[in-house]
Design an enzyme around this catalytic site. Structure first.
Site, mmCIF file in Angstrom:
data_model
loop_
_atom_site.group_PDB
_atom_site.id
_atom_site.type_symbol
_atom_site.label_atom_id
_atom_site.label_comp_id
_atom_site.label_asym_id
_atom_site.label_seq_id
_atom_site.Cartn_x
_atom_site.Cartn_y
_atom_site.Cartn_z
ATOM 1 N N ARG A 1 0.863 -1.175 0.000
ATOM 2 C CA ARG A 1 0.000 0.000 0.000
ATOM 3 C C ARG A 1 0.902 1.228 0.000
ATOM 4 O O ARG A 1 1.158 1.837 1.038
ATOM 5 C CB ARG A 1 -0.900 -0.026 1.229
ATOM 6 C CG ARG A 1 -2.010 -1.072 1.086
ATOM 7 C CD ARG A 1 -2.686 -1.337 2.391
ATOM 8 N NE ARG A 1 -1.734 -1.878 3.354
ATOM 9 C CZ ARG A 1 -2.050 -2.317 4.566
ATOM 10 N NH1 ARG A 1 -3.283 -2.258 4.990
ATOM 11 N NH2 ARG A 1 -1.119 -2.789 5.362
ATOM 12 N N ASP B 1 2.437 4.889 -0.210
ATOM 13 C CA ASP B 1 1.911 6.160 0.306
ATOM 14 C C ASP B 1 1.694 7.190 -0.804
ATOM 15 O O ASP B 1 2.188 7.024 -1.920
ATOM 16 C CB ASP B 1 2.906 6.758 1.315
ATOM 17 C CG ASP B 1 2.773 6.106 2.677
ATOM 18 O OD1 ASP B 1 1.683 5.588 2.998
ATOM 19 O OD2 ASP B 1 3.772 6.121 3.425
ATOM 20 N N TYR C 1 12.926 -1.746 -3.323
ATOM 21 C CA TYR C 1 12.592 -0.327 -3.449
ATOM 22 C C TYR C 1 13.858 0.440 -3.846
ATOM 23 O O TYR C 1 14.974 0.037 -3.517
ATOM 24 C CB TYR C 1 12.117 0.246 -2.111
ATOM 25 C CG TYR C 1 10.698 -0.089 -1.734
ATOM 26 C CD1 TYR C 1 9.644 0.733 -2.121
ATOM 27 C CD2 TYR C 1 10.406 -1.210 -0.952
ATOM 28 C CE1 TYR C 1 8.333 0.440 -1.749
ATOM 29 C CE2 TYR C 1 9.096 -1.507 -0.584
ATOM 30 C CZ TYR C 1 8.069 -0.676 -0.982
ATOM 31 O OH TYR C 1 6.785 -0.959 -0.627
ATOM 32 N N ARG D 1 11.988 5.050 3.762
ATOM 33 C CA ARG D 1 12.215 6.492 3.808
ATOM 34 C C ARG D 1 13.035 6.891 5.042
ATOM 35 O O ARG D 1 13.778 7.878 4.999
ATOM 36 C CB ARG D 1 10.874 7.234 3.766
ATOM 37 C CG ARG D 1 10.213 7.116 2.380
ATOM 38 C CD ARG D 1 8.731 7.436 2.383
ATOM 39 N NE ARG D 1 8.490 8.794 2.842
ATOM 40 C CZ ARG D 1 7.263 9.319 2.996
ATOM 41 N NH1 ARG D 1 6.191 8.581 2.718
ATOM 42 N NH2 ARG D 1 7.117 10.544 3.407
#
Lengths: 257, 257
Positions: B62, B64, B123, B210
């Site tokens: 999911r 952001d 990622y 992040r």
């Protein structure tokens, strides 16, 4: 008396040359328009807000709607500058949206015209070559979902180098006095799905880079051969060259004076 | 009787797994929201228009608001599919805006859940490191106008490899049952002004990539040392790690099952 005052004003005028980068996606090109927002308008508004006086910008290239720039050069005049010239980019950028960024500022002699003073301009045209488009490249590449002969594209690009009459590579309605331009280099590079045409010349006719990109693409698709290009140049007929590629793949990279 | 009908319906249900790429700039993330447009909603609407029936999507991640994806994986069920599965991406893409692109489609066993079946996710986090921002990179990178020690960033990234309790690298309010995750690889590469962190693991906590990117950046800025990271992991205190980097630099690259 008026002449003397004008003379004094002139003597103290500062001419500033900016290097400007912009994402052209949301603009109607460089040049001010009546019914759409152009990069020139946004940048003039930012400078007018900063300096609290009218500002008139002159650019090297009037890039079309959707075309990007990393090295556009722009000039304006001011009676005086009370900011160190090397701090000017950051100060101006505070008044600009994130898709327009002043990269550098310097002073130049009075009357310097970045359009006529340009000795060389470099553009790049990007193709994204894959079966399906990449949404992260959508605004910066022409999408080509066909198998391409990149070696033939490289040979095709090379043919443009030299001094030629580019009538066949100019959109109709051009007011150019001469269609002769000199191309210093024209190369193809490949990096994964990205194929980039980089072209440097002493000047470009209207839509010339986008038509050259379309012609090089036709050579990649087998619709034309690199060996056909000298004949297309000689014939000077627009319809013999490739199609005009979309604006989004084009970026003004550098201007040399 | 109802049970038998349900049984028959189930036996003929087809489960489709899509690979989806999207530019997250204009979306409120993957997951459907009440008062903003999410990628899930756009993709469900496209599939519902195509198949003329309600579609419910389940995604691996999911992502952001503002986060991008090149390899999101998404599953939905259909009673029957009357399009060859390999043609499905192009057909669905005709119903989608250019910032969402289905890249591949395949059938998977009934009940396949792309969230729980994921064995590894990759990622990338991109930094744009220059004195002034690049408008063509603004939506895809965090802008860092400071001198960075890229060697120290590379050493810092390496420290995350292995099985660790990542409590210090998780946003507060997480409902995770365990904070232990295994990182298979974590590397820094540099290409001009672009510095890219690529991290592959068996799973990631909320905001974990992040926060790791922010911690690696702090090592590049000299605010932390790579040698400090083992202690930060052991202490399990969020405030000891680096800041949470902006969403725009993050992209979900690949999911392996």
């Amino acid at each position: 008396m008026a002449a003397i005052e004008a003379g004094i004003a002139k003597a103290t005028t500062i001419t500033v040359l900016l290097t400007v980068a912009y994402d052209g996606t949301n603009y109607a090109g460089w040049q001010r328009q009546n019914n759409a927002v152009a990069v020139q308008q946004r940048l003039e508004e930012a400078l007018e807000e900063l300096f609290a006086q009218p500002i008139k910008l002159t650019a090297t290239s009037r890039t079309d709607a959707g075309v990007h720039a990393l090295g556009q050069r722009v000039v304006f005049e001011l009676p005086a500058l009370n900011i160190p010239i090397n701090k000017l980019p950051q100060v101006v950028n505070a008044y600009l949206p994130p898709d327009i960024v002043v990269q550098a500022a310097e002073t130049v002699p009075l009357g310097f015209n970045p359009r006529f003073a340009a000795k060389a301009k470099t553009y790049r045209y990007q193709f994204y070559n894959a079966a399906l488009p990449n949404p992260l490249q959508a605004h910066y590449c022409a999408f080509v979902p066909r198998i391409l002969d990149v070696n033939e594209m490289t040979r095709a690009a090379q043919v443009f180098v030299g001094t030629h009459d580019f009538t066949a590579f100019c959109a109709s309605g051009s007011s150019a006095k001469t269609f002769v331009r000199q191309i210093f280099s024209c190369d193809i590079t490949q990096n994964g799905e990205l194929i980039t045409l980089t072209i440097k010349g002493n000047g470009f006719l209207y839509n010339m880079v986008r038509i050259i990109a379309g012609t090089v693409l036709y050579c990649g698709l087998g619709k034309l051969k690199a060996a056909d290009i000298p004949g297309i140049i000689t014939e000077r007929k627009r319809e013999k060259a490739g199609k005009t590629m979309p604006a989004c793949g084009l970026c003004l990279m550098e201007v040399e004076f």
